[in-house]
Structure formats: C-alpha cells, structure tokens
Design an enzyme around this catalytic site. Structure first.
Site, mmCIF file in Angstrom:
data_model
loop_
_atom_site.group_PDB
_atom_site.id
_atom_site.type_symbol
_atom_site.label_atom_id
_atom_site.label_comp_id
_atom_site.label_asym_id
_atom_site.label_seq_id
_atom_site.Cartn_x
_atom_site.Cartn_y
_atom_site.Cartn_z
ATOM 1 N N HIS A 83 -41.586 90.838 20.218
ATOM 2 C CA HIS A 83 -42.755 90.729 19.340
ATOM 3 C C HIS A 83 -44.064 91.064 20.069
ATOM 4 C CE1 HIS A 83 -42.968 86.604 21.074
ATOM 5 N NE2 HIS A 83 -44.272 86.813 20.944
ATOM 6 N N ASP A 127 -35.323 88.607 19.967
ATOM 7 C CA ASP A 127 -36.711 88.851 20.370
ATOM 8 C C ASP A 127 -36.783 89.390 21.802
ATOM 9 O OD1 ASP A 127 -39.432 88.975 19.967
ATOM 10 O OD2 ASP A 127 -39.790 86.888 20.499
#
Length: 194
Positions: A83, A127
């Site tokens: 992210h 992630d």
C-alpha cells in the site's frame, strides 16, 4: 520490467509466504494491542538493532504524501508494504541508513517504476511489495530471511515490530528515532473481522 530467474521466483514465493504469515500475525497482534490501548509503549531501538530498517517515501509533485518502513533483505532489495506505492503519478524513494539517526551510510535512492514489484496492496492479500534498488547498498547487513519452509510462529511467541510512527498517540507525529515494540503472537481463529 523486473526480470526474475526461476531460482529467484522460487525464493521470492517462499519469502512472500513467510512474510505474509509474519505480517498477518504481527498485524493481528497490533490490532489486539490497539484495542487494549497499549499500542504506544514502544521505546527507542538500540543503536545496534535493526540496521537493515529503511524508510520508503512516496512523493507527488515534490511533496511527501506517504511514508512506510521497509527491510533491506539483500544488498539491492527491499521488502515493504504494497500500500506504500500509489502508482506511477508519483516517485518512490528508499532512504537507507536511517538507524541509528547518526548513521554515516544514510542515502536516498529513487526507485525506477520498472524496479517495483507490487504483489498486493491490501492486508487480506499480504500487502507485500519488493523494490529493487538502483545500486547495491554497502556497509549495511541485510536482514536474514529464514532458510526453512514457511511456518506460522506459534501463539505466544514474541515478535518485534519497529517503525517511526508516533509513540505518544495513535496517528500522532512521526518519531525521529526508530521505535521498537515486542508483541506476542495471538491466535486469529476467534477474532471477528468487521
């Protein structure tokens, strides 16, 4: 475009599986700690800990729009959160030698977009992102990844998390010195996600 050899892909998959388990375990621990309002008790990492810690900075039009931590896992590779990269509209930079704060090897490297391998941008998918640095980093020993197959750390094992996040309040001002916090692995079987 990053080119991976078959051996590198195999190692990368092993590393991603282990890291996803570790990141998920740590995030579950942090969520439970945050609910008890005990996320904050981190203290300054000692000057000989986590020398492989890096800062990953995403900038758009000259202004910093995001910062994450990362780990130097090879002299030319950084593992960080997916992210942290918002797309080709901005510039991604890695700052090595951020700890200790008086490090003589502090250096900022701009990552070409072709050197960014984003596997996932959400916690549910791991992630995870790998960044290939434009040059090798000397004088910093990379973190050693396990040589064993992926295993989940057992419940109640202690893990250490680190970062420059606020040590005074949630979403507070970033800390200048790297903070370390020991957390206990918790079982996620009984947790409810909303």
């Amino acid at each position: 475009m990053i080119q991976f050899s078959p051996a590198m892909m195999k190692q990368s998959r092993k590393m991603l599986k282990y890291t996803a388990v570790l990141l998920f375990t740590v995030s579950v621990s942090l969520v439970s700690v945050e609910l008890w309002k005990r996320l904050i008790p981190g203290s300054d990492c000692s000057d000989d800990q986590r020398l492989h810690h890096v800062q990953v900075v995403y900038e758009t039009k000259g202004s910093k729009s995001g910062a994450c931590g990362g780990t130097l896992i090879h002299k030319q590779w950084v593992l960080t959160a997916g992210h942290c990269y918002k797309g080709t509209a901005g510039t991604l930079k890695v700052i090595v030698g951020v700890h200790p704060t008086n490090s003589e090897v502090n250096k900022t490297l701009t990552i070409p977009h072709a050197n960014i391998k984003k596997y996932s941008g959400t916690l549910q998918d791991g992630d995870i992102m790998l960044l290939k640095l434009p040059e090798s980093v000397e004088n910093i020993k990379p973190a050693k990844l396990p040589d064993v197959p992926c295993t989940r750390p057992p419940a109640r094992d202690m893990l250490q998390v680190a970062g420059h996040g606020s040590a005074s309040k949630i979403y507070g001002k970033a800390e200048a010195r790297l903070k370390c916090l020991n957390v206990s692995v918790v079982s996620c079987q009984n947790l409810k996600c909303t």
